[in-house]
Design a protein around this motif. Structure first.
Motif, PDB file in Angstrom:
ATOM      1  N   VAL A  74      10.846  55.041  14.447  1.00 33.98           N
ATOM      2  CA  VAL A  74       9.435  54.056  14.583  1.00 33.98           C
ATOM      3  C   VAL A  74       9.010  54.330  15.748  1.00 33.98           C
ATOM      4  O   VAL A  74       7.930  54.423  16.024  1.00 33.98           O
ATOM      5  CB  VAL A  74       9.830  52.698  14.025  1.00 33.98           C
ATOM      6  N   GLU A  75       9.869  54.221  16.870  1.00 40.45           N
ATOM      7  CA  GLU A  75       9.392  54.450  18.243  1.00 40.45           C
ATOM      8  C   GLU A  75       8.582  55.882  18.397  1.00 40.45           C
ATOM      9  O   GLU A  75       7.628  56.061  19.231  1.00 40.45           O
ATOM     10  CB  GLU A  75      10.320  54.136  19.175  1.00 40.45           C
ATOM     11  N   ALA A  77       7.392  57.635  15.988  1.00 40.67           N
ATOM     12  CA  ALA A  77       6.323  57.685  15.293  1.00 40.67           C
ATOM     13  C   ALA A  77       5.015  57.058  15.974  1.00 40.67           C
ATOM     14  O   ALA A  77       4.132  57.463  15.882  1.00 40.67           O
ATOM     15  CB  ALA A  77       6.590  57.046  14.019  1.00 40.67           C
ATOM     16  N   GLU A  78       5.404  56.079  16.780  1.00 45.03           N
ATOM     17  CA  GLU A  78       4.467  55.263  17.378  1.00 45.03           C
ATOM     18  C   GLU A  78       4.061  55.877  18.749  1.00 45.03           C
ATOM     19  O   GLU A  78       2.681  55.973  18.774  1.00 45.03           O
ATOM     20  CB  GLU A  78       4.866  53.817  17.943  1.00 45.03           C
ATOM     21  N   LYS A  79       4.847  56.851  19.219  1.00 44.39           N
ATOM     22  CA  LYS A  79       4.411  57.661  20.225  1.00 44.39           C
ATOM     23  C   LYS A  79       3.327  58.769  19.836  1.00 44.39           C
ATOM     24  O   LYS A  79       2.373  59.224  20.454  1.00 44.39           O
ATOM     25  CB  LYS A  79       5.482  58.340  20.876  1.00 44.39           C
ATOM     26  N   ALA A  81       1.607  58.727  17.129  1.00 44.56           N
ATOM     27  CA  ALA A  81       0.403  57.899  16.742  1.00 44.56           C
ATOM     28  C   ALA A  81      -0.380  57.784  17.944  1.00 44.56           C
ATOM     29  O   ALA A  81      -1.735  58.089  17.629  1.00 44.56           O
ATOM     30  CB  ALA A  81       0.731  56.735  15.737  1.00 44.56           C
ATOM     31  N   ALA A  82       0.081  57.304  19.046  1.00 39.75           N
ATOM     32  CA  ALA A  82      -0.839  57.053  20.104  1.00 39.75           C
ATOM     33  C   ALA A  82      -1.181  58.281  20.939  1.00 39.75           C
ATOM     34  O   ALA A  82      -2.210  58.421  21.123  1.00 39.75           O
ATOM     35  CB  ALA A  82       0.245  56.366  21.193  1.00 39.75           C
ATOM     36  N   GLU A  85      -4.130  59.228  18.556  1.00 37.88           N
ATOM     37  CA  GLU A  85      -5.024  58.240  18.836  1.00 37.88           C
ATOM     38  C   GLU A  85      -5.989  58.576  20.126  1.00 37.88           C
ATOM     39  O   GLU A  85      -7.152  58.850  20.091  1.00 37.88           O
ATOM     40  CB  GLU A  85      -4.697  56.925  19.006  1.00 37.88           C
TER      41      GLU A  85
END
Length: 159
Positions: A74-75, A77-79, A81-82, A85
């Motif tokens: 998850v972390e 994937a969040e990186k 995604a950031a 973005e």
């Protein structure tokens, strides 16, 4: 009645009968799928309960390890995604700059063409863009400006 009419009626009745039978078959399959429990799911649940009963601490360790692995995914994937973005924001900013510059170019070109049209047949010299419009249009139509403005010698054309 003619043979064609009778044939049409028989075909229509046969098609309706086939559609009705298909409906009944699909309905029976859906109802049986809803009613019957999935044996694989029951097996998996039974195996899980047996593992918990046999080794509660080991099971808890496996769950925690699994949660840590999921958290790591998850972390990551969040990186990603950031980063995506951030890149999207950069692209949007570049697009906004391009749009603003394009509007400036269109305005400068419209003003210059308006001056040319109003001076057509009245003035013997072609009006040139001046001030900020000359700076904006110098990159867009440099050969036209350089070839017509007597202040600067024309640059040789490439090629």
């Amino acid at each position: 009645m003619s043979d064609q009419v009778i044939t049409s009626i028989v075909v229509a009745i046969s098609a309706m009968f086939a559609a009705f039978m298909t409906y009944l078959g699909i309905r029976a399959k859906v109802l049986s799928a809803r009613a019957a429990p999935v044996p694989e799911e029951e097996e998996r649940i039974a195996v899980g309960k047996a593992q918990i009963a046999a080794d509660p601490d080991g099971w808890a360790d496996r769950v925690l390890r699994s949660n840590e692995q999921l958290l790591t995914r998850v972390e990551a994937a969040e990186k990603r995604a950031a980063a995506a973005e951030k890149r999207a924001d950069e692209v949007q900013t570049a697009f906004d700059v391009f749009k603003r510059e394009d509007r400036q170019r269109q305005g400068a070109l419209a003003r210059w063409l308006g001056r040319i049209m109003s001076a057509w047949g009245v003035d013997e010299h072609m009006p040139y863009p001046d001030g900020r419009d000359a700076e904006i249009l110098a990159d867009i139509i440099p050969f036209a400006l350089e070839a017509t403005q007597p202040r600067r010698p024309p640059r040789p054309r490439p090629g």
